[in-house]
Design a protein around this motif. Structure first.
Motif, PDB file in Angstrom:
ATOM      1  N   PRO A   1       0.809  -1.235   0.000  1.00  0.00           N
ATOM      2  CA  PRO A   1       0.000   0.000   0.000  1.00  0.00           C
ATOM      3  C   PRO A   1       0.834   1.272   0.000  1.00  0.00           C
ATOM      4  CG  PRO A   1      -0.879  -1.600   1.569  1.00  0.00           C
ATOM      5  CD  PRO A   1       0.444  -2.139   1.112  1.00  0.00           C
ATOM      6  N   GLN A   2       2.172   1.147   0.051  1.00  0.00           N
ATOM      7  CA  GLN A   2       3.037   2.332   0.001  1.00  0.00           C
ATOM      8  C   GLN A   2       2.956   3.054  -1.354  1.00  0.00           C
ATOM      9  OE1 GLN A   2       7.128   1.772   1.500  1.00  0.00           O
ATOM     10  NE2 GLN A   2       6.436  -0.181   2.356  1.00  0.00           N
ATOM     11  N   VAL A   3       2.529   2.343  -2.410  1.00  0.00           N
ATOM     12  CA  VAL A   3       2.401   3.009  -3.706  1.00  0.00           C
ATOM     13  C   VAL A   3       1.236   3.993  -3.640  1.00  0.00           C
ATOM     14  CG1 VAL A   3       3.342   1.014  -4.919  1.00  0.00           C
ATOM     15  CG2 VAL A   3       0.875   1.253  -4.690  1.00  0.00           C
ATOM     16  N   ARG A   4       1.290   5.040  -4.464  1.00  0.00           N
ATOM     17  CA  ARG A   4       0.258   6.074  -4.432  1.00  0.00           C
ATOM     18  C   ARG A   4      -0.362   6.235  -5.824  1.00  0.00           C
ATOM     19  NH1 ARG A   4       4.629   8.650  -2.520  1.00  0.00           N
ATOM     20  NH2 ARG A   4       4.512  10.247  -4.162  1.00  0.00           N
ATOM     21  N   PHE A   5      -1.686   6.275  -5.852  1.00  0.00           N
ATOM     22  CA  PHE A   5      -2.403   6.481  -7.116  1.00  0.00           C
ATOM     23  C   PHE A   5      -3.146   7.804  -7.069  1.00  0.00           C
ATOM     24  CE2 PHE A   5      -4.277   5.398 -11.069  1.00  0.00           C
ATOM     25  CZ  PHE A   5      -5.591   5.823 -11.032  1.00  0.00           C
ATOM     26  N   THR A   6      -2.947   8.597  -8.118  1.00  0.00           N
ATOM     27  CA  THR A   6      -3.642   9.880  -8.235  1.00  0.00           C
ATOM     28  C   THR A   6      -4.495   9.842  -9.489  1.00  0.00           C
ATOM     29  OG1 THR A   6      -1.782  11.019  -7.176  1.00  0.00           O
ATOM     30  CG2 THR A   6      -3.379  12.381  -8.373  1.00  0.00           C
ATOM     31  N   ALA A   7      -5.794   9.923  -9.302  1.00  0.00           N
ATOM     32  CA  ALA A   7      -6.711   9.843 -10.442  1.00  0.00           C
ATOM     33  C   ALA A   7      -6.641  11.108 -11.282  1.00  0.00           C
ATOM     34  CB  ALA A   7      -8.131   9.627  -9.950  1.00  0.00           C
ATOM     35  N   SER A   8      -6.783  10.933 -12.582  1.00  0.00           N
ATOM     36  CA  SER A   8      -6.793  12.072 -13.497  1.00  0.00           C
ATOM     37  C   SER A   8      -8.137  12.773 -13.430  1.00  0.00           C
ATOM     38  CB  SER A   8      -6.521  11.599 -14.931  1.00  0.00           C
ATOM     39  OG  SER A   8      -5.262  10.982 -15.031  1.00  0.00           O
ATOM     40  N   ARG A   9      -8.101  14.068 -13.584  1.00  0.00           N
ATOM     41  CA  ARG A   9      -9.336  14.823 -13.606  1.00  0.00           C
ATOM     42  C   ARG A   9      -9.899  14.881 -15.021  1.00  0.00           C
ATOM     43  NH1 ARG A   9      -7.885  20.080  -9.780  1.00  0.00           N
ATOM     44  NH2 ARG A   9      -7.417  18.893  -7.855  1.00  0.00           N
ATOM     45  N   GLY A  10     -11.174  15.143 -15.100  1.00  0.00           N
ATOM     46  CA  GLY A  10     -11.800  15.264 -16.418  1.00  0.00           C
ATOM     47  C   GLY A  10     -13.079  14.462 -16.482  1.00  0.00           C
ATOM     48  N   THR A  11     -13.863  14.733 -17.503  1.00  0.00           N
ATOM     49  CA  THR A  11     -15.132  14.026 -17.686  1.00  0.00           C
ATOM     50  C   THR A  11     -14.877  12.657 -18.297  1.00  0.00           C
ATOM     51  OG1 THR A  11     -15.415  15.050 -19.863  1.00  0.00           O
ATOM     52  CG2 THR A  11     -16.415  16.177 -17.980  1.00  0.00           C
ATOM     53  N   ARG A  12     -15.787  11.744 -18.026  1.00  0.00           N
ATOM     54  CA  ARG A  12     -15.681  10.399 -18.558  1.00  0.00           C
ATOM     55  C   ARG A  12     -16.036  10.396 -20.045  1.00  0.00           C
ATOM     56  NH1 ARG A  12     -19.230   6.068 -15.511  1.00  0.00           N
ATOM     57  NH2 ARG A  12     -17.808   6.752 -13.849  1.00  0.00           N
ATOM     58  N   PRO A  13     -15.235   9.719 -20.885  1.00  0.00           N
ATOM     59  CA  PRO A  13     -15.542   9.668 -22.320  1.00  0.00           C
ATOM     60  C   PRO A  13     -16.891   9.023 -22.582  1.00  0.00           C
ATOM     61  CG  PRO A  13     -13.311   8.896 -21.881  1.00  0.00           C
ATOM     62  CD  PRO A  13     -13.991   9.016 -20.557  1.00  0.00           C
ATOM     63  N   THR A  14     -17.550   9.445 -23.659  1.00  0.00           N
ATOM     64  CA  THR A  14     -18.843   8.875 -24.037  1.00  0.00           C
ATOM     65  C   THR A  14     -18.692   7.379 -24.313  1.00  0.00           C
ATOM     66  OG1 THR A  14     -19.481  10.984 -25.034  1.00  0.00           O
ATOM     67  CG2 THR A  14     -20.748   9.015 -25.680  1.00  0.00           C
ATOM     68  N   GLY A  15     -19.559   6.589 -23.712  1.00  0.00           N
ATOM     69  CA  GLY A  15     -19.529   5.142 -23.919  1.00  0.00           C
ATOM     70  C   GLY A  15     -18.671   4.399 -22.921  1.00  0.00           C
ATOM     71  N   ASP A  16     -17.903   5.120 -22.104  1.00  0.00           N
ATOM     72  CA  ASP A  16     -17.047   4.472 -21.092  1.00  0.00           C
ATOM     73  C   ASP A  16     -17.930   3.819 -20.026  1.00  0.00           C
ATOM     74  OD1 ASP A  16     -15.128   3.669 -19.337  1.00  0.00           O
ATOM     75  OD2 ASP A  16     -14.475   5.668 -18.748  1.00  0.00           O
ATOM     76  N   GLU A  17     -17.732   2.529 -19.788  1.00  0.00           N
ATOM     77  CA  GLU A  17     -18.554   1.802 -18.830  1.00  0.00           C
ATOM     78  C   GLU A  17     -18.043   1.932 -17.399  1.00  0.00           C
ATOM     79  OE1 GLU A  17     -19.924  -1.728 -21.949  1.00  0.00           O
ATOM     80  OE2 GLU A  17     -18.835  -2.231 -20.110  1.00  0.00           O
ATOM     81  N   GLY A  18     -16.975   2.668 -17.222  1.00  0.00           N
ATOM     82  CA  GLY A  18     -16.510   2.943 -15.878  1.00  0.00           C
ATOM     83  C   GLY A  18     -15.818   1.780 -15.188  1.00  0.00           C
ATOM     84  N   LEU A  19     -15.274   0.857 -15.969  1.00  0.00           N
ATOM     85  CA  LEU A  19     -14.601  -0.298 -15.363  1.00  0.00           C
ATOM     86  C   LEU A  19     -13.254   0.079 -14.765  1.00  0.00           C
ATOM     87  CD1 LEU A  19     -15.331  -3.056 -18.032  1.00  0.00           C
ATOM     88  CD2 LEU A  19     -16.480  -2.687 -15.842  1.00  0.00           C
ATOM     89  N   ALA A  20     -12.628   1.110 -15.300  1.00  0.00           N
ATOM     90  CA  ALA A  20     -11.314   1.520 -14.807  1.00  0.00           C
ATOM     91  C   ALA A  20     -11.205   3.033 -14.809  1.00  0.00           C
ATOM     92  CB  ALA A  20     -10.216   0.904 -15.671  1.00  0.00           C
ATOM     93  N   GLN A  21     -10.303   3.526 -13.966  1.00  0.00           N
ATOM     94  CA  GLN A  21     -10.068   4.955 -13.837  1.00  0.00           C
ATOM     95  C   GLN A  21      -8.613   5.249 -14.164  1.00  0.00           C
ATOM     96  OE1 GLN A  21     -10.560   6.464  -9.846  1.00  0.00           O
ATOM     97  NE2 GLN A  21     -11.141   8.516 -10.561  1.00  0.00           N
ATOM     98  N   ALA A  22      -8.382   6.248 -15.009  1.00  0.00           N
ATOM     99  CA  ALA A  22      -7.028   6.598 -15.411  1.00  0.00           C
ATOM    100  C   ALA A  22      -6.392   7.520 -14.377  1.00  0.00           C
ATOM    101  CB  ALA A  22      -7.040   7.275 -16.777  1.00  0.00           C
ATOM    102  N   GLY A  23      -5.055   7.452 -14.322  1.00  0.00           N
ATOM    103  CA  GLY A  23      -4.336   8.317 -13.399  1.00  0.00           C
ATOM    104  C   GLY A  23      -2.849   8.038 -13.440  1.00  0.00           C
ATOM    105  N   THR A  24      -2.144   8.444 -12.390  1.00  0.00           N
ATOM    106  CA  THR A  24      -0.708   8.190 -12.289  1.00  0.00           C
ATOM    107  C   THR A  24      -0.430   7.382 -11.028  1.00  0.00           C
ATOM    108  OG1 THR A  24      -0.368  10.303 -11.152  1.00  0.00           O
ATOM    109  CG2 THR A  24      -0.061  10.261 -13.544  1.00  0.00           C
TER     110      THR A  24
END
Length: 380
Positions: A91-114
């Protein structure tokens, strides 16, 4: 002060990643990383016992020949490497989600980030290799340190979960050798590791022998994809091994037609020689040809491989030139009276015809018996 100094010296690797959850809210990430960086962020948890004899780790020891084979493949230049390394991450790794609207048709299975991954010293790293130990070690040793390698990582400090995943991803049986052999001739245009490249030409010739109506092996060879051919009685592994042995033997009948530095292998010449020899075999042993291996040891793996050695000896008498069908047939007739393919006992071996098995020991004994009979007849 020591803790502060260690934090300052610690480095990080930041990658673009996709985040999702599986199981009981288990965080899972997919990303690409430089091949050489995998061993910088991940340790190999080798199976071992601690001082109390408790089991720790889960990885098998490094297999040097396997690692070398991967290194040879990756060092060829532009290669495809889509096989994902599976990591268990702290759990020491850190995930930062990208901001922005979800693309049309995206089913929301995954979230992009760094994803930010700390780089610590060996033994204190934030990840462990669950699957891909040999690949990771090879990637760290090749000259191209920047090859992009796919990684799938799940977050867990639980050794039990790591072992569970290791067992699950490795429990599936590897592709059967015969299936790999049959697939190899269809891999035109791609680079293969040396061990697979060495199997490609013999398998391709095996295909020709099985499909050509003028071949003595026509429809007699069992291949994994041909499940409806009731005539097939000879295992393709035996034929491929016979061809490969002759190619790899410097004095083998097929060796002169192997690939040179400039030219590829002369498949046509190899094929003509094999058809010539085995047509002569069929003519000299008509009662043993085409029978089930349980009825004829000539059709058995041991018989096919042993006769391949005799083929090398016979063609060696022709001073490097291809002997005619009649010439080869005449040479084979020298050993015919000593062979016991369907009945009787092999006098020089002291065993019954059907006691010959497909073991290295029996195959070697049969090879020696055939060569001895041929040498003796030639000297008389």
């Amino acid at each position: 002060m020591k803790a502060v100094r260690e934090r300052r010296e610690s480095k990080e690797i930041v990658v673009r990643a996709l985040h999702t959850t599986q199981g009981h809210d288990l965080d899972v990430y997919a990303f690409f990383i430089k091949g050489a960086d995998i061993v910088k962020v991940a340790d190999i948890s080798r199976v071992d016992r601690d001082e109390s004899d408790a089991l720790k780790g889960f990885q098998r020891p490094e297999i040097r020949t396997h690692v070398k084979g991967i290194i040879d493949y990756l060092s060829q230049g532009d290669v495809l490497f889509p096989n994902a390394i599976i990591l268990a991450m702290s759990p020491q790794v850190r995930f930062t989600a990208s901001r922005g609207t979800r693309p049309t048709g995206d089913e929301g299975l995954a979230q992009a980030g760094t994803l930010t991954i700390p780089v610590n010293e060996a033994g204190e790293r934030v990840a462990w290799i669950v699957d891909g130990q040999q690949r990771s070690l090879a990637l760290a040793q090749i000259a191209d340190k920047g090859i992009a390698v796919p990684v799938v990582a799940f977050i867990s400090d639980s050794l039990e979960l790591q072992r569970q995943q290791f067992i699950l991803v490795n429990k599936a049986k590897p592709l059967p050798s015969r299936l790999i052999n049959e697939l190899l001739p269809e891999t035109n245009g791609i680079q293969l590791p040396k061990d697979l490249s060495a199997r490609k030409v013999p398998s391709e010739i095996c295909n020709f022998l099985n499909r050509d109506v003028n071949s003595p092996f026509f429809k007699l060879i069992k291949r994994p994809s041909d499940r409806t051919n009731s005539e097939a009685i000879i295992t393709d592994t035996a034929v491929i091994t016979m061809i490969r042995n002759s190619m790899n033997n410097p004095l083998g009948a097929l060796a002169p037609f192997k690939a040179s530095l400039r030219d590829g292998p002369d498949l046509q010449s190899m094929y003509r020689l094999l058809v010539n020899f085995w047509n002569a075999v069929r003519a000299v042993f008509p009662d043993a040809w085409g029978l089930d291996p349980r009825q004829s040891r000539l059709m058995h793996s041991a018989g096919i491989e042993a006769m391949g050695v005799l083929m090398d000896r016979i063609y060696g008498r022709f001073s490097g030139t291809q002997g005619s069908y009649e010439a080869v047939k005449k040479e084979l007739e020298r050993v015919a009276s000593s062979c016991r393919w369907t009945e009787g006992n092999w006098e020089t071996l002291g065993v019954a015809w059907n006691e010959i098995q497909s073991t290295p020991r029996d195959i070697k004994k049969l090879q020696d018996a055939l060569v001895r009979a041929y040498t003796t007849s030639s000297a008389s």
